[in-house]
Scaffold this active site. Structure first.
Site, PDB file in Angstrom:
ATOM      1  CG  ASP A 106      -2.307   0.557   0.898  1.00 25.93           C
ATOM      2  OD1 ASP A 106      -2.393   1.430   0.004  1.00 25.93           O
ATOM      3  OD2 ASP A 106      -3.290   0.141   1.542  1.00 25.93           O
ATOM      4  CD1 TRP A 140       4.213   4.937  -7.788  1.00 32.04           C
ATOM      5  CD2 TRP A 140       5.354   3.123  -8.471  1.00 32.04           C
ATOM      6  NE1 TRP A 140       5.434   5.362  -8.242  1.00 32.04           N
ATOM      7  CE2 TRP A 140       6.164   4.274  -8.674  1.00 32.04           C
ATOM      8  CE3 TRP A 140       5.860   1.873  -8.845  1.00 32.04           C
ATOM      9  CZ2 TRP A 140       7.432   4.194  -9.220  1.00 32.04           C
ATOM     10  CZ3 TRP A 140       7.127   1.802  -9.378  1.00 32.04           C
ATOM     11  CH2 TRP A 140       7.907   2.944  -9.558  1.00 32.04           C
ATOM     12  N   PRO A 141       0.397   4.031  -8.732  1.00 31.97           N
ATOM     13  CG  PRO A 141      -0.741   2.951 -10.464  1.00 31.97           C
ATOM     14  CD  PRO A 141       0.277   2.723  -9.389  1.00 31.97           C
ATOM     15  CG  ASP A 167     -10.048   1.248  -0.732  1.00 37.87           C
ATOM     16  OD1 ASP A 167      -9.022   1.072  -1.402  1.00 37.87           O
ATOM     17  OD2 ASP A 167     -10.038   1.401   0.498  1.00 37.87           O
TER      18      ASP A 167
END
Length: 354
Positions: A106, A140-141, A167
């Site tokens: 994360d 990451w992005p 999410d």
């Protein structure tokens, strides 16, 4: 708790999930003790995982399954447990020594985008250095996007799949927002997907929970297959309906999702009622999804011109059409200039293989 994961592993092995291709059982945030041990290593919460992660991994492996775990690139995880910042090599070695097969990494609590990027690169190298094959799932992005356009070529060098958007929740509005975001950004994200690296529209198929109607469940399964998304279920296999199980274990849909060509699908057109998506498959085939995004009214008919598919090549000079969802049946053989009528329920999808 470890008991929950043991029960899920038992269900996955006994009730056809493993045989359908679901092989990872993944632990998310909150598995850790609040502090590292004296050697600086991460440790499992002693109350909820009294036998430790190694023992759980051994059990999961004994069922022919693989174990995934969670950590974070920053100082703390999203829920406030110890993060991997400054411990990348140690944590990678710890996970490998436990027999872990997947790491979801994360992006919370990183002090800067530079440190975030460096952390994702370093953990990738650290995992490879262990010599153990560990799938690397990045966020990451998603953490870059508010500030800068991600460099997907670089991200794919380091990660096996990566989150782009929020999410997922057990709701139709969540599924819809993920599909809308994907269509809006398809020009930058579709081309990078392929064997070894995938766009992850969040980990979860929420089919089998409470929030989606049957038609919406069909839509999620069909569209995750079109998007070449990793198929991770977020549900309780002890309490799942036969219908949800049929959908999640549907071999024809899974075959589209896992197609060896590995090309991600994309939206071709959209109007007030319908979206038309296609995905190139191996053997010159195409998966085609017709989604009715209206939330009111009854079933609507969509005129599908076969000339339109695959830049005009999908059905040239002729093709067979098979409906995969919501139920499988052959539609027969058609010529290039044929037009079909596809009837789709509100918030539902018809998935075809051409």
């Amino acid at each position: 708790s470890e008991q929950l994961f043991v029960e899920m592993a038992d269900r996955m092995a006994a009730e056809g999930w493993r045989d359908a291709g679901y092989e990872f059982i993944c632990i998310d945030d909150c598995w850790m003790a609040p502090t590292r041990d004296r050697q600086g290593r991460l440790q499992a919460d002693p109350k909820r995982f009294p036998s430790g992660i190694r023992k759980l991994a051994d059990y999961v492996h004994s069922k022919g399954l693989k174990l995934g775990i969670y950590s974070d690139v920053g100082n703390k995880t999203c829920a406030g447990f110890p993060g991997s910042y400054n411990h990348y090599d140690l944590d990678a070695q710890t996970f490998a020594s436990w027999g872990v097969d997947l790491l979801k990494f994360d992006g919370c609590n990183s002090d800067s985008l530079e440190l975030l990027a460096e952390g994702y690169r370093r953990m990738s190298l650290a995992l490879n250095k262990t010599g153990r094959s560990i799938v690397y799932s990045c966020e990451w992005p998603f953490y870059l996007r508010p500030v800068q356009q991600p460099n997907y070529t670089e991200i794919k060098q380091y990660c096996n799949h990566w989150r782009n958007f929020y999410d997922v929740y057990d709701s139709w509005s969540s599924i819809k927002s993920i599909l809308d975001w994907t269509a809006l950004h398809q020009d930058t994200i579709v081309k990078i997907a392929g064997p070894g690296g995938w766009n992850d529209p969040d980990m979860a198929l929420v089919i089998g929970n409470f929030g989606l109607s049957w038609d919406q469940s069909v839509t999620q399964m069909a569209m995750w297959a079109i998007m070449a998304a990793p198929l991770f279920m977020s549900n309780d296999l002890r309490h799942i309906s036969p219908e949800a199980k049929w959908l999640l274990q549907n071999q024809e849909v899974i075959a589209i999702n896992q197609d060896p060509l590995g090309k991600q699908g994309y939206q071709l057109t959209k109007d007030k009622t319908f979206q038309l998506w296609e995905r190139p498959l191996s053997g010159r085939a195409y998966a085609v999804a017709v989604l009715n995004h209206q939330e009111i009214g009854g079933p609507q008919k969509f005129p599908l011109s076969l000339t339109f598919l695959g830049n005009g090549l999908a059905c040239n000079p002729a093709c067979s059409v098979r409906q995969v969802l919501p139920a499988s049946r052959d539609w027969g053989v058609y010529s290039w200039i044929s037009s079909l009528s596809v009837e789709v329920n509100p918030t539902g999808t018809v998935l075809l293989k051409v």
